[in-house]
Every structure is written in C-alpha cells, then in structure tokens.
Design a protein around this motif. Structure first.
Motif, mmCIF file in Angstrom:
data_model
loop_
_atom_site.group_PDB
_atom_site.id
_atom_site.type_symbol
_atom_site.label_atom_id
_atom_site.label_comp_id
_atom_site.label_asym_id
_atom_site.label_seq_id
_atom_site.Cartn_x
_atom_site.Cartn_y
_atom_site.Cartn_z
ATOM 1 N N LYS A 58 -13.465 -7.519 -15.139
ATOM 2 C CA LYS A 58 -12.550 -6.779 -16.015
ATOM 3 C C LYS A 58 -11.574 -5.951 -15.180
ATOM 4 O O LYS A 58 -10.360 -5.984 -15.392
ATOM 5 N N SER A 59 -12.107 -5.216 -14.226
ATOM 6 C CA SER A 59 -11.284 -4.372 -13.360
ATOM 7 C C SER A 59 -10.311 -5.211 -12.531
ATOM 8 O O SER A 59 -9.113 -4.902 -12.438
ATOM 9 N N ASN A 60 -10.808 -6.275 -11.929
ATOM 10 C CA ASN A 60 -9.979 -7.123 -11.082
ATOM 11 C C ASN A 60 -8.864 -7.802 -11.883
ATOM 12 O O ASN A 60 -7.730 -7.907 -11.414
ATOM 13 N N TYR A 61 -9.169 -8.249 -13.088
ATOM 14 C CA TYR A 61 -8.184 -8.901 -13.952
ATOM 15 C C TYR A 61 -7.019 -7.955 -14.233
ATOM 16 O O TYR A 61 -5.858 -8.312 -14.089
ATOM 17 N N HIS A 62 -7.334 -6.731 -14.631
ATOM 18 C CA HIS A 62 -6.285 -5.759 -14.964
ATOM 19 C C HIS A 62 -5.534 -5.284 -13.718
ATOM 20 O O HIS A 62 -4.322 -5.044 -13.771
ATOM 21 N N TYR A 63 -6.216 -5.168 -12.594
ATOM 22 C CA TYR A 63 -5.559 -4.796 -11.342
ATOM 23 C C TYR A 63 -4.525 -5.848 -10.958
ATOM 24 O O TYR A 63 -3.376 -5.519 -10.638
ATOM 25 N N GLU A 64 -4.918 -7.114 -10.978
ATOM 26 C CA GLU A 64 -3.999 -8.202 -10.609
ATOM 27 C C GLU A 64 -2.835 -8.301 -11.589
ATOM 28 O O GLU A 64 -1.704 -8.545 -11.196
ATOM 29 N N LYS A 65 -3.116 -8.084 -12.863
ATOM 30 C CA LYS A 65 -2.078 -8.142 -13.891
ATOM 31 C C LYS A 65 -1.036 -7.041 -13.660
ATOM 32 O O LYS A 65 0.162 -7.282 -13.703
ATOM 33 N N ASN A 66 -1.504 -5.830 -13.390
ATOM 34 C CA ASN A 66 -0.582 -4.703 -13.172
ATOM 35 C C ASN A 66 0.134 -4.791 -11.834
ATOM 36 O O ASN A 66 1.249 -4.297 -11.695
ATOM 37 N N LYS A 82 1.357 -7.376 -10.495
ATOM 38 C CA LYS A 82 2.477 -8.308 -10.619
ATOM 39 C C LYS A 82 3.677 -7.697 -11.329
ATOM 40 O O LYS A 82 4.779 -8.203 -11.231
ATOM 41 N N LYS A 83 3.463 -6.605 -12.046
ATOM 42 C CA LYS A 83 4.560 -5.943 -12.750
ATOM 43 C C LYS A 83 5.472 -5.265 -11.734
ATOM 44 O O LYS A 83 5.062 -4.399 -10.994
ATOM 45 N N GLU A 84 6.724 -5.660 -11.698
ATOM 46 C CA GLU A 84 7.686 -5.067 -10.770
ATOM 47 C C GLU A 84 8.438 -3.896 -11.407
ATOM 48 O O GLU A 84 9.288 -3.308 -10.787
ATOM 49 N N SER A 85 8.139 -3.603 -12.646
ATOM 50 C CA SER A 85 8.924 -2.606 -13.355
ATOM 51 C C SER A 85 8.433 -1.169 -13.183
ATOM 52 O O SER A 85 9.034 -0.270 -13.724
#
Length: 123
Positions: free
Chosen positions: A25-33, A35-38
């Motif tokens: 769960k933690s790793n999924y959200h870390y990787e998702k965030n 990638k956000k360049e904004s």
C-alpha cells in the motif's frame, strides 16, 4: 479474489481490501506520487538546480558579466534563488546555492547580469 495493484499477488482478508500488505500500500502510493511533476516543491527545486547549472556554466572564473538574453535562452529565471547578499554599495546579489547574480542595465539600456561565486567574506 482481487490482485494487489502493487505486486499482483492475491489479496486475502476483509472485503474491499485492495493491497496484500501495508508495504505494498505504501509503496504503491509512493510511486504514484513520485511520478507527479506538478508538486510545487519539485518545480522550485528543478528551477533552482537549472539556474545554478546555468550560472556555473557562465561563471567559470569567479566573476563574469553576461547579457540577460544569453541566460534566458537556456531557461534561467531570476525569480528563483536560495538567498541574497548585499554589498557595501547596497547592491543586492541573489544566489542559487553558491552562484550569485546582480541585475543591472548598461549605458545602452540593455539588461545584464554580473555573476559571482560565493566567497568567505560574504558572511
């Protein structure tokens, strides 16, 4: 049974559970965030590093004068700086880490920058 969106393993447990473990769960959200360049922090950090790289490239001797257009064409933005220093003439030099700049207009009205490198006496 559902598959974990992070690792693909089967998810066991309560109904509606999405991840197989707290780590996934933690790793999924870390990787998702990641990638956000904004994010504001990333934008500011990226611009500060770009400004530093440009100033370093044009100031190899420790002090230089450059036309503003020369810096701007590579993406330099003088609104981003880490700190400032004011000399005895009350001129304010803005710094991107150890490389600083002072904006002025020459006799013909062209905007230029004096580039400097941080020195010990500037404390």
């Amino acid at each position: 049974m559902k598959a974990c969106p992070n690792c693909g393993k089967e998810v066991n447990g309560r109904e509606g559970k999405k991840f197989c473990s707290p780590y996934c769960k933690s790793n999924y959200h870390y990787e998702k965030n990641k990638k956000k360049e904004s994010s504001l922090f990333k934008k500011v950090d990226k611009q500060l590093k770009l400004n530093r790289r440009i100033l370093k490239n044009y100031n190899r001797a420790g002090k230089a004068t450059v036309e503003s257009g020369e810096l701007f064409k590579y993406g330099f933005d003088p609104k981003y700086f880490t700190h400032f220093w004011r000399n005895s003439k009350k001129q304010t030099y803005l710094f991107c880490y150890e490389y600083g700049f002072f904006s002025f207009k020459d006799e013909k009205g062209k905007r230029k920058f004096t580039l400097v490198k941080w020195q010990d006496y500037m404390q």
